[in-house]
Design a protein around this motif. Structure first.
Motif, PDB file in Angstrom:
ATOM      1  N   ARG A 251      24.742 -48.527 -54.169  1.00 50.53           N
ATOM      2  CA  ARG A 251      25.878 -48.552 -53.254  1.00 50.53           C
ATOM      3  C   ARG A 251      26.759 -47.334 -53.586  1.00 50.53           C
ATOM      4  O   ARG A 251      27.130 -46.767 -52.602  1.00 50.53           O
ATOM      5  CB  ARG A 251      26.788 -49.877 -53.298  1.00 50.53           C
ATOM      6  CG  ARG A 251      27.962 -49.762 -52.396  1.00 50.53           C
ATOM      7  CD  ARG A 251      28.911 -51.036 -52.524  1.00 50.53           C
ATOM      8  NE  ARG A 251      29.913 -50.829 -52.241  1.00 50.53           N
ATOM      9  CZ  ARG A 251      30.036 -50.644 -50.389  1.00 50.53           C
ATOM     10  NH1 ARG A 251      29.175 -50.894 -50.022  1.00 50.53           N
ATOM     11  NH2 ARG A 251      31.268 -50.097 -50.301  1.00 50.53           N
ATOM     12  N   ARG A 254      25.431 -44.236 -52.206  1.00 53.50           N
ATOM     13  CA  ARG A 254      25.646 -44.290 -50.775  1.00 53.50           C
ATOM     14  C   ARG A 254      27.038 -43.903 -50.228  1.00 53.50           C
ATOM     15  O   ARG A 254      27.180 -43.075 -49.397  1.00 53.50           O
ATOM     16  CB  ARG A 254      24.955 -45.541 -50.085  1.00 53.50           C
ATOM     17  CG  ARG A 254      23.399 -45.631 -50.426  1.00 53.50           C
ATOM     18  CD  ARG A 254      22.726 -46.896 -49.644  1.00 53.50           C
ATOM     19  NE  ARG A 254      23.458 -48.016 -49.954  1.00 53.50           N
ATOM     20  CZ  ARG A 254      24.025 -49.121 -49.261  1.00 53.50           C
ATOM     21  NH1 ARG A 254      24.128 -48.989 -48.054  1.00 53.50           N
ATOM     22  NH2 ARG A 254      24.260 -50.374 -49.824  1.00 53.50           N
ATOM     23  N   LEU A 257      28.055 -40.147 -51.087  1.00 50.49           N
ATOM     24  CA  LEU A 257      27.385 -39.387 -50.024  1.00 50.49           C
ATOM     25  C   LEU A 257      27.923 -39.617 -48.602  1.00 50.49           C
ATOM     26  O   LEU A 257      28.400 -38.407 -48.069  1.00 50.49           O
ATOM     27  CB  LEU A 257      25.885 -39.455 -49.926  1.00 50.49           C
ATOM     28  CG  LEU A 257      25.147 -38.805 -49.186  1.00 50.49           C
ATOM     29  CD1 LEU A 257      25.272 -37.135 -49.596  1.00 50.49           C
ATOM     30  CD2 LEU A 257      23.882 -39.180 -48.957  1.00 50.49           C
ATOM     31  N   ALA A 258      28.452 -40.557 -48.346  1.00 46.44           N
ATOM     32  CA  ALA A 258      29.053 -40.961 -47.088  1.00 46.44           C
ATOM     33  C   ALA A 258      30.525 -40.121 -47.103  1.00 46.44           C
ATOM     34  O   ALA A 258      30.915 -39.691 -46.220  1.00 46.44           O
ATOM     35  CB  ALA A 258      29.230 -42.276 -46.608  1.00 46.44           C
ATOM     36  N   TRP A 294      16.996 -44.681 -46.853  1.00 50.48           N
ATOM     37  CA  TRP A 294      18.399 -44.956 -46.117  1.00 50.48           C
ATOM     38  C   TRP A 294      18.671 -43.783 -45.303  1.00 50.48           C
ATOM     39  O   TRP A 294      19.091 -43.837 -44.265  1.00 50.48           O
ATOM     40  CB  TRP A 294      19.420 -45.539 -47.038  1.00 50.48           C
ATOM     41  CG  TRP A 294      20.711 -45.618 -46.348  1.00 50.48           C
ATOM     42  CD1 TRP A 294      21.330 -46.462 -45.779  1.00 50.48           C
ATOM     43  CD2 TRP A 294      21.689 -44.609 -47.026  1.00 50.48           C
ATOM     44  NE1 TRP A 294      22.379 -46.002 -45.443  1.00 50.48           N
ATOM     45  CE2 TRP A 294      22.972 -45.100 -46.319  1.00 50.48           C
ATOM     46  CE3 TRP A 294      22.068 -43.410 -47.789  1.00 50.48           C
ATOM     47  CZ2 TRP A 294      24.155 -44.252 -46.214  1.00 50.48           C
ATOM     48  CZ3 TRP A 294      23.246 -43.008 -47.970  1.00 50.48           C
ATOM     49  CH2 TRP A 294      24.349 -43.294 -47.486  1.00 50.48           C
ATOM     50  N   ILE A 295      18.676 -42.622 -45.862  1.00 47.36           N
ATOM     51  CA  ILE A 295      19.310 -41.204 -45.537  1.00 47.36           C
ATOM     52  C   ILE A 295      18.369 -41.122 -44.232  1.00 47.36           C
ATOM     53  O   ILE A 295      18.791 -40.512 -43.300  1.00 47.36           O
ATOM     54  CB  ILE A 295      19.272 -40.261 -46.402  1.00 47.36           C
ATOM     55  CG1 ILE A 295      20.006 -40.621 -47.629  1.00 47.36           C
ATOM     56  CG2 ILE A 295      19.695 -38.788 -45.775  1.00 47.36           C
ATOM     57  CD1 ILE A 295      20.002 -39.430 -48.785  1.00 47.36           C
ATOM     58  N   ARG A 298      19.310 -43.468 -41.443  1.00 48.20           N
ATOM     59  CA  ARG A 298      20.699 -43.084 -40.720  1.00 48.20           C
ATOM     60  C   ARG A 298      20.629 -41.910 -39.829  1.00 48.20           C
ATOM     61  O   ARG A 298      21.495 -41.647 -39.132  1.00 48.20           O
ATOM     62  CB  ARG A 298      21.641 -42.979 -41.942  1.00 48.20           C
ATOM     63  CG  ARG A 298      21.947 -44.149 -42.848  1.00 48.20           C
ATOM     64  CD  ARG A 298      22.065 -45.483 -41.699  1.00 48.20           C
ATOM     65  NE  ARG A 298      22.986 -45.219 -40.594  1.00 48.20           N
ATOM     66  CZ  ARG A 298      22.770 -45.947 -39.492  1.00 48.20           C
ATOM     67  NH1 ARG A 298      21.902 -46.775 -39.340  1.00 48.20           N
ATOM     68  NH2 ARG A 298      23.828 -45.657 -38.761  1.00 48.20           N
ATOM     69  N   LEU A 299      19.786 -40.936 -40.489  1.00 45.94           N
ATOM     70  CA  LEU A 299      19.748 -39.494 -39.628  1.00 45.94           C
ATOM     71  C   LEU A 299      18.457 -39.468 -38.769  1.00 45.94           C
ATOM     72  O   LEU A 299      18.436 -38.455 -38.075  1.00 45.94           O
ATOM     73  CB  LEU A 299      19.659 -38.379 -40.673  1.00 45.94           C
ATOM     74  CG  LEU A 299      20.994 -38.331 -41.870  1.00 45.94           C
ATOM     75  CD1 LEU A 299      20.765 -37.315 -42.780  1.00 45.94           C
ATOM     76  CD2 LEU A 299      22.088 -38.289 -40.986  1.00 45.94           C
ATOM     77  N   ASN A 300      17.882 -40.485 -38.364  1.00 41.72           N
ATOM     78  CA  ASN A 300      16.873 -40.869 -37.553  1.00 41.72           C
ATOM     79  C   ASN A 300      15.785 -39.804 -37.622  1.00 41.72           C
ATOM     80  O   ASN A 300      15.009 -39.099 -36.676  1.00 41.72           O
ATOM     81  CB  ASN A 300      17.293 -40.432 -36.154  1.00 41.72           C
ATOM     82  CG  ASN A 300      18.148 -41.550 -35.491  1.00 41.72           C
ATOM     83  OD1 ASN A 300      17.897 -42.486 -35.860  1.00 41.72           O
ATOM     84  ND2 ASN A 300      19.138 -41.252 -34.665  1.00 41.72           N
ATOM     85  N   PRO A 415      21.141 -55.330 -42.802  1.00 38.63           N
ATOM     86  CA  PRO A 415      20.434 -54.429 -42.006  1.00 38.63           C
ATOM     87  C   PRO A 415      19.897 -53.196 -42.408  1.00 38.63           C
ATOM     88  O   PRO A 415      19.215 -52.556 -42.064  1.00 38.63           O
ATOM     89  CB  PRO A 415      21.533 -54.419 -40.726  1.00 38.63           C
ATOM     90  CG  PRO A 415      22.513 -55.451 -40.908  1.00 38.63           C
ATOM     91  CD  PRO A 415      22.492 -55.574 -42.505  1.00 38.63           C
ATOM     92  N   LEU A 416      20.961 -52.519 -43.284  1.00 42.97           N
ATOM     93  CA  LEU A 416      20.460 -51.138 -43.770  1.00 42.97           C
ATOM     94  C   LEU A 416      19.109 -51.257 -44.795  1.00 42.97           C
ATOM     95  O   LEU A 416      18.460 -50.618 -44.727  1.00 42.97           O
ATOM     96  CB  LEU A 416      21.764 -50.827 -44.517  1.00 42.97           C
ATOM     97  CG  LEU A 416      22.899 -50.103 -43.823  1.00 42.97           C
ATOM     98  CD1 LEU A 416      24.163 -49.868 -44.464  1.00 42.97           C
ATOM     99  CD2 LEU A 416      22.802 -49.324 -42.512  1.00 42.97           C
TER     100      LEU A 416
END
Lengths: 434, 507
Positions: A251, A254, A257-258, A294-295, A298-300, A415-416
């Motif tokens: 966490r 994340r 970075l966010a 995860w990255i 989130r960035l598709n 969900p993440l």
């Protein structure tokens, strides 16, 4: 804060009598109290290293099952004493194997299930059911029960009472004890299973206890990485609520970075990532894989290829929505004094560069408090906008992590995590559930 | 991802506390607040996945609606802003139910209790209930009594009562209301809402003060010369004339919102972040606060009422011309007042509070002005050096500014002021939730930190009692000064500060 003991000396009863005893204990006529209206927590607590350290005289008893400081120190000492590599994680299986082959006949009282960590007791669990497998293979099933009221150090009046049930015995006899669970778990309360052990251990018991209706707490930092990820995605895929302590510890990475990309003027750079490097401790890549996954989610980004290189380095290639490739490299680093949790991330670097934009390329480096990021800082950073942040170490005990999770979880899989776990597994080339 | 206005890495990261299964009962469900604020706030919580699956909302009012009619009305209210969330909206509407209840009819409340039992079974809400009184204050008493008589407040741990402002009209009515509420349930069950406390920026005052070591040592009479708290609105009375005529700016804004900002700005550090510890400190500081001149309140309080204004193309009505307002109304739409706090930290520091409708700008802020440097070594480019100021911007353009002197570039050694700015928008880029989102969640979580306790409410009313008594008994001593719409209030308010050789900040 020290753990708390149950107020009542636990009563040893035959398994069949326990449900009735508890029913009577909480009936209105006895205490005028029906107990906390919260949740039930089942804990699989083998504490094998603790048992072995006590048996070999390297740690003073009693056996309590909590991840206390003395236990970690004794385990670290064993690593040095038995000439294991300095980077060996103190609770690693190799430490257990080396202890198992050592001589020792020290006995100690087994108080597992009777010591409740304050962080957990503060949540007022209605019922704590501890499964305490012994290292002896011929230990018959013992069942103990006690009422339990958290003593609140800050005088909070909101605490409510619960009870503890302990099932102790060798693995085979414990399997027989699972039968009483249906009568012990009130239907109206959610129940959690905390698998406080390596995920490779006791698969039969895990399958018996971790039924779909129970919310599962696991730690994917413990066990063979492939097994950990396969178990994680299989359970998520089956619709079970899964909570991963390894993900929970991610966490702060994340969040940091966010945070770097919170200012709106930096957000465009996220569309121009060309490279991601993650350094992690030892040889357990699951946390690093989950971060990369995860990255990418989130960035598709789409995973195009992945492979394991020399020295357990993992390399992956992703494709961004605009068709540009992103190189992802996960590098294991041996560290002299490893964290209490295997595979913790040491540092990460994200490079964002666009040929179309006139903006300077951006390099984001995050390093753990105890880590060095010189390796990540090397290699052509001078022409980039450099953003560096330090991520706090995650050195909480597992009990603290579980308490954090219990107090913040919605009882469903994040969900993440659900989106990231399959990508992490794919990078590692795990078998995916159909 | 194509939209860089949101941070894709931020999605799902906020670690929110989990609301336990429960039923939220809104009294006054047909009213304005329900469809404008409460239901949108609940929908926001739903979208953020912060509502448990075992959850239901029962709207209650006298109108003979059914579940579908209530859902339809709420859907209409929500659809305006949530076109992209139609599927979510449908799921959310399934959580809404309606029960026609007349609080003066005991049978209606008994029917509600039956409905609650039924929903408790269907939705597994564990008998947890939060009752939200979004009704006329004159019904607070009957509502509490009706709930008590139906046994709906008897479970201290599982039932809560949320009460909207205004909580009383003055000190004695607040005391009576507190006694009445406390005869129906425990204080720990009561959540008195002040939506200003739900604002991120008001809560940030606590974090700025107590999470940074640099501020607290200078947050006192030794370094601060004065504090101004402003809540200015550009709008007039709008559709609230009926309520506003009997309330006025003092009751509507000063006694609650401005006083809460004052308490948070001036309270002592609590021993730990605990609701009671924080509320104890707030209550203590309010109990130590007083008007600058309690014997002659006209020396420290200015009342005003907006008159016509605007431009030729866009003329603005005066307050007395507004629909629903008495043409001879003496209700104040502007108040400026000066207070002191008699404790070790703040002795002698003047606090200036002002609020008004139809002022020049919409803004809320707290301005701390620091004492001047003891010796002026440098010439100031502007004539004299300006005092350091810390400006906490509550709304809009949420953030904080710090004003200090620097060397003016050039060969001399002249000083000039500059501002260091922190902006929520620039640092976080995403708007904060509405205050009601936070406060509704907190009430359902049973966290009273951001709600006012009975002693705080009473202390706040007691603080303004001399003014309220004067308005009641001899209003000519506290005249109502007219001010042109869209100006900064009556000139007399400027004179209040001029006496202390100060000026209101004109942002």
């Amino acid at each position: 804060m020290s753990p708390q003991l149950t107020l009542q000396t636990p009563l040893q009863l035959p398994p069949a009598e326990i449900p009735l005893y508890l029913e009577q204990l909480w009936s209105q006529s006895q205490l005028g109290n029906t107990g906390a209206n919260t949740f039930c927590l089942l804990i699989w607590q083998p504490a094998l290293i603790e048992q072995e350290l006590i048996r070999t005289g390297k740690l003073a008893g009693p056996i309590i099952g909590n991840q206390r400081k003395e236990l970690i120190e004794a385990a670290r000492h064993t690593v040095l004493e038995n000439d294991l590599p300095h980077c060996t994680h103190p609770l690693d299986k190799t430490v257990l194997s080396s202890l198992s082959s050592s001589k020792g006949i020290h006995n100690s009282e087994d108080l597992r299930g009777q010591y409740v960590d304050v962080a957990i007791s503060a949540l007022n669990p209605r019922r704590l059911i501890t499964f305490a497998p012994t290292i002896s293979n011929s230990h018959p099933l013992e069942t103990l029960v006690a009422a339990y009221c958290p003593l609140n150090e800050e005088g909070n009046k909101n605490s409510a009472c619960g009870d503890v049930v302990v099932l102790r015995g060798d693995q085979k006899s414990l399997l027989k004890g699972f039968g009483i669970l249906t009568k012990l778990l009130p239907k109206e309360l959610p129940s959690w299973l905390w698998w406080n052990s390596n995920l490779d251990d006791a698969p039969e018991s895990l399958n018996h206890l971790a039924i779909k209706e129970r919310r599962l707490i696991i730690d994917t930092a413990l066990g063979q990485p492939i097994n950990c990820l396969e178990l994680l995605i299989t359970r998520i895929h089956s619709g079970q609520a899964v909570n991963d302590l390894n993900w929970l510890r991610l966490r702060s990475w994340r969040e940091t970075l966010a945070m770097v990309f919170d200012p709106p003027h930096r957000r465009q750079a996220l569309q121009n990532v060309i490279r991601l490097d993650i350094d992690f401790e030892g040889d357990h890549p699951v946390q690093a894989l989950l971060l990369a996954a995860w990255i990418s989610n989130r960035l598709n980004w789409n995973l195009e290829a992945s492979n394991k290189k020399e020295g357990n380095t993992i390399q992956a290639k992703f494709k961004r929505p605009d068709g540009v490739f992103v190189e992802v490299i996960l590098i294991p680093l041996p560290v002299g004094n490893p964290s209490i949790h295997p595979g913790q991330i040491v540092g990460m670097r994200l490079i964002c560069k666009s040929n179309k934009s006139s903006h300077k390329p951006m390099c984001v480096i995050l390093a753990s408090e105890s880590g060095e990021c010189m390796r990540l800082e090397a290699g052509g950073m001078a022409s980039m906008e450099l953003l560096e942040e330090v991520v706090p170490n995650q050195q909480n005990s597992v009990e603290m992590d579980v308490a954090r999770l219990l107090s913040s979880s919605r009882g469903t899989t994040s969900p993440l995590l659900a989106a990231s776990a399959p990508i992490a597994a794919k990078i590692l080339d795990c078998e995916m559930p159909s | 991802m194509s939209n860089p206005t949101t941070n894709p890495l931020r999605v799902g990261l906020r670690q929110e506390r989990v609301i336990s299964p429960q039923c939220l009962v809104i009294f006054g469900a047909s009213g304005d607040l329900t469809h404008r604020k409460l239901i949108p706030a609940l929908f926001q919580l739903f979208k953020q996945r912060r509502l448990p699956s075992e959850f239901a909302v029962i709207g209650c009012a006298r109108r003979k609606w059914d579940d579908n009619e209530f859902r339809q009305k709420m859907e209409n209210a929500l659809s305006k802003d949530s076109k992209e969330d139609q599927n979510l909206l449908k799921d959310f509407l399934k959580l809404l139910f309606y029960q026609s209840v007349d609080l003066q009819d005991p049978e209606g409340v008994i029917n509600l209790a039956t409905r609650l039992e039924e929903l408790d079974r269907i939705k597994a809400t564990h008998s947890n209930k939060t009752f939200y009184l979004s009704i006329s204050p004159s019904f607070y008493g009957p509502a509490c009594n009706a709930l008590r008589e139906a046994g709906l407040l008897s479970d201290i741990k599982r039932s809560r009562l949320v009460i909207e402002k205004p909580f009383g009209r003055d000190y004695s009515s607040a005391q009576i209301l507190n006694q009445l509420v406390q005869s129906c349930c425990q204080e720990s069950q009561v959540f008195r809402i002040d939506h200003y406390l739900g604002k991120e920026t008001v809560q940030n005052i606590l974090v700025m003060r107590f999470a940074n070591a640099i501020f607290e040592p200078i947050w006192n009479r030794n370094y601060i010369s004065s504090i101004q708290i402003t809540a200015a609105e550009t709008v007039g009375v709008e559709e609230r004339a009926g309520y506003y005529e009997s309330s006025g700016a003092l009751r509507d804004m000063v006694q609650n919102h401005l006083t809460q900002m004052l308490a948070i700005t001036t309270m002592e550090p609590p021993g730990h972040f605990d609701p009671e510890a924080i509320r104890n400190e707030k209550a203590k500081v309010l109990q130590a606060a007083r008007l600058a001149d309690e014997i002659k309140p006209w020396n420290c309080c200015i009342r005003g009422q907006y008159s016509k204004g605007g431009t030729q193309n866009q003329p603005l009505l005066g307050y007395q011309e507004e629909p629903g307002v008495n043409p001879d109304s003496t209700t104040e739409t502007y108040v400026a007042t000066k207070l002191f706090i008699d404790n070790w930290r703040w002795q002698g520091v003047p606090f200036y509070l002002r609020t008004g409708k139809r002022l020049a700008k919409r803004l809320s802020e707290v301005v701390l002005t620091f004492r001047e440097a003891p010796v002026h070594l440098f010439d100031a480019a502007g004539g004299s050096p300006t005092s350091n100021q810390l400006i906490l911007r509550i709304q809009p353009n949420e953030g904080a500014d710090f004003r200090f002197e620097v060397k003016s570039p050039g060969s001399g050694m002249r000083s000039r002021p500059v501002e260091m700015e922190f902006s929520y928008e620039e640092s976080f880029g995403e708007p904060s939730d509405e205050g009601y989102v936070r406060l509704l969640a907190d009430a359902m979580l049973g966290d009273p930190t951001l709600f006012t306790r009975s002693d705080e409410v009473e202390a706040a009313w007691r603080l303004y009692t001399p003014i309220l008594e004067l308005i009641e008994d001899s209003p000519w001593q506290l005249p109502l000064y007219p001010y042109e719409s869209r100006t900064w209030g009556p000139a007399e308010a400027d004179a209040l500060l001029a006496k202390d050789e100060l000026l209101w900040r004109r942002p």
